[in-house]
Design an enzyme around this catalytic site. Structure first.
Site, short mmCIF file in Angstrom:
data_model
loop_
_atom_site.label_atom_id
_atom_site.label_comp_id
_atom_site.label_asym_id
_atom_site.label_seq_id
_atom_site.Cartn_x
_atom_site.Cartn_y
_atom_site.Cartn_z
N PRO A 77 0.47 -1.36 -0.08
CA PRO A 77 0.22 -0.45 0.00
C PRO A 77 0.90 1.27 0.26
CG PRO A 77 0.05 -1.03 2.04
CD PRO A 77 0.60 -1.88 1.37
N ALA A 79 0.38 5.65 -0.24
CA ALA A 79 -1.09 6.91 -0.71
C ALA A 79 -0.19 7.27 -1.59
CB ALA A 79 -0.55 7.59 0.22
N SER A 106 -4.28 1.95 -0.56
CA SER A 106 -4.35 2.16 0.61
C SER A 106 -5.55 3.22 0.92
CB SER A 106 -2.89 3.33 0.36
OG SER A 106 -2.95 4.10 1.18
N TYR A 130 -6.10 1.88 7.59
CA TYR A 130 -6.21 3.27 9.04
C TYR A 130 -7.06 2.51 9.92
CZ TYR A 130 -1.16 4.63 6.61
OH TYR A 130 -0.01 4.06 6.45
N ARG A 165 9.42 13.72 8.98
CA ARG A 165 10.09 13.53 7.43
C ARG A 165 10.25 14.58 6.75
NH1 ARG A 165 4.60 9.02 6.19
NH2 ARG A 165 5.15 8.07 7.87
N LYS A 233 0.40 -5.46 9.66
CA LYS A 233 1.94 -4.60 8.78
C LYS A 233 1.82 -3.63 9.39
CE LYS A 233 3.06 -2.03 4.70
NZ LYS A 233 3.15 -0.43 5.73
N ARG A 260 9.90 4.94 6.82
CA ARG A 260 9.06 6.66 7.63
C ARG A 260 8.72 6.51 7.86
NH1 ARG A 260 7.84 8.35 1.96
NH2 ARG A 260 6.50 9.20 2.17
N ASP A 288 8.74 -5.92 3.53
CA ASP A 288 9.08 -4.77 2.56
C ASP A 288 10.04 -4.51 3.42
OD1 ASP A 288 8.12 -3.57 4.79
OD2 ASP A 288 6.65 -3.25 3.92
#
Length: 365
Positions: A77, A79, A106, A130, A165, A233, A260, A288
């Site tokens: 996923p 965004a 996502s 989410y 970030r 996840k 991230r 991943d």
């Protein structure tokens, strides 16, 4: 320059995209130590190929949660696909379906749950979730995914707060009008938001759509409102994987969110073997983080993963060539995986075993 690997696609995308969009996709948290680790960790795992095996026929297909896929390479996923290409998630869905693999959509998509389902034309798809602060909104998203033919839910559990970030902060990232998390339209006002103080307007918007409270009780609640299998996840600790089994999850994605979120964490491949041992084969494990080569896929499966997820590489393909770019990224990685299998003496995914890899002596698993 001809495009011959996934790294080449990143360079094409870097040249085509506005700097702030490229940085949003490419960047990680804070000093990006974990971002570098995600890629570098793969080079510390060596392959020990078997020879004198008839590999004239190599089958890359496998099954993930009962779904047959052409290769153990799934689309993670990600965004805001339309920031990379106008056709966004619809183009990605068509490419995934053509490649006979699973796309995980996502929550923060720029194309609706329903439109992505239509674009996939029956191709396999999961929905990443989410938790929104109001449970009824989350429940309605789940119901829409069920109705649209998604076959699993992938709950992201490592974002109670959005990671820092700093590329986005330096750029003051704010996407143009129309690049919105459209699945929330009609639920909350996503078109009007204001960044508080210096920083990223996008980060402020996304943070407002994610609950800061997410616990094992929420996993139980999610399982209670759906008949779909629920994966989680964002697991790195083996102890969390054990707890997840007690809460009935159908699968676990070993992930640091593309580096991230929290900087300074290990690469997912660093801890995969520990999680494999903790889980003991009771549920599928996906991994991943920095997958760029077919040899990476072999290494992940040899260490116990059921499949890998890729994120940034297919977005680079999308940015470069739209649907055709995503198709080519998937085809290139699958071809590399098939070659790596053959050169390791493996005729099927089931023949990839722990004996094929050697960890450098200074590595601990």
């Amino acid at each position: 320059m001809p495009i011959v690997n996934l790294f080449d696609y990143e360079e094409v995308a870097r040249q085509k995209l506005p700097k702030e969009v490229y940085d949003f996709i490419a960047g990680g948290a804070e000093d990006e130590v974990s971002l570098g680790r995600n890629r570098n960790a793969w080079s510390e795992i060596q392959l020990l190929p078997r020879v004198l095996v008839d590999v004239s026929n190599v089958d890359t297909s496998t099954t993930v949660l009962g779904q047959k896929v052409s290769a153990p390479i799934l689309l993670a996923p990600v965004a805001f696909h339309r920031a990379a290409h106008p056709e966004g998630e619809a183009a990605t869905a068509r490419a995934a379906a053509a490649a006979d693999t699973i796309m995980i959509l996502s929550t923060m998509a720029t194309t609706t749950i329903e439109d992505v389902a239509a674009a996939s034309a029956g191709g396999p798809k999961w929905f990443q979730l989410y938790l929104y602060p109001e449970r009824e909104i989350t429940k309605r998203l789940v119901e829409r995914a069920e109705k649209s033919g998604y076959t699993a839910l992938c709950l992201t559990v490592d974002v109670p707060y959005l990671g820092r970030r700093e590329r986005d902060l330096h750029n003051g990232l704010e996407f143009p009008p129309g690049i919105l998390p459209v699945n929330f339209l009609g639920e909350v006002d996503v078109a009007e938001y204001q960044a508080q103080g210096q920083g990223s307007a996008l980060a402020a918007q996304v943070a407002s759509l994610i609950s800061r409270v997410i616990t094992w009780d929420h996993v139980d609640w999610l399982r209670s409102i759906t008949s779909l299998p629920v994966l989680i996840k964002g697991v790195l600790a083996a102890e969390d994987a054990k707890i997840a089994l007690d809460h009935g999850v159908a699968g676990i994605v070993v992930s640091n969110h593309g580096a991230r979120q929290l900087d300074g964490v290990p690469a997912p491949i660093d801890v995969l073997a520990e999680v494999v041992e903790a889980v003991g084969g009771r549920v599928p494990l996906l991994v991943d983080g920095g997958v760029r080569r077919g040899t990476d896929v072999v290494k992940a499966l040899a260490l116990g993963a059921t499949a890998v997820l890729i994120g940034r590489p297919y977005i680079w393909g999308l940015a470069a060539e739209g649907e055709a770019g995503v198709r080519r990224v998937l085809a290139m990685l699958k071809a590399e995986f098939e070659l790596a299998m053959a050169l390791c003496g493996c005729r099927s995914v089931g023949e990839i075993s722990r004996s094929l890899v050697r960890i450098k002596p200074d590595r601990a698993f």
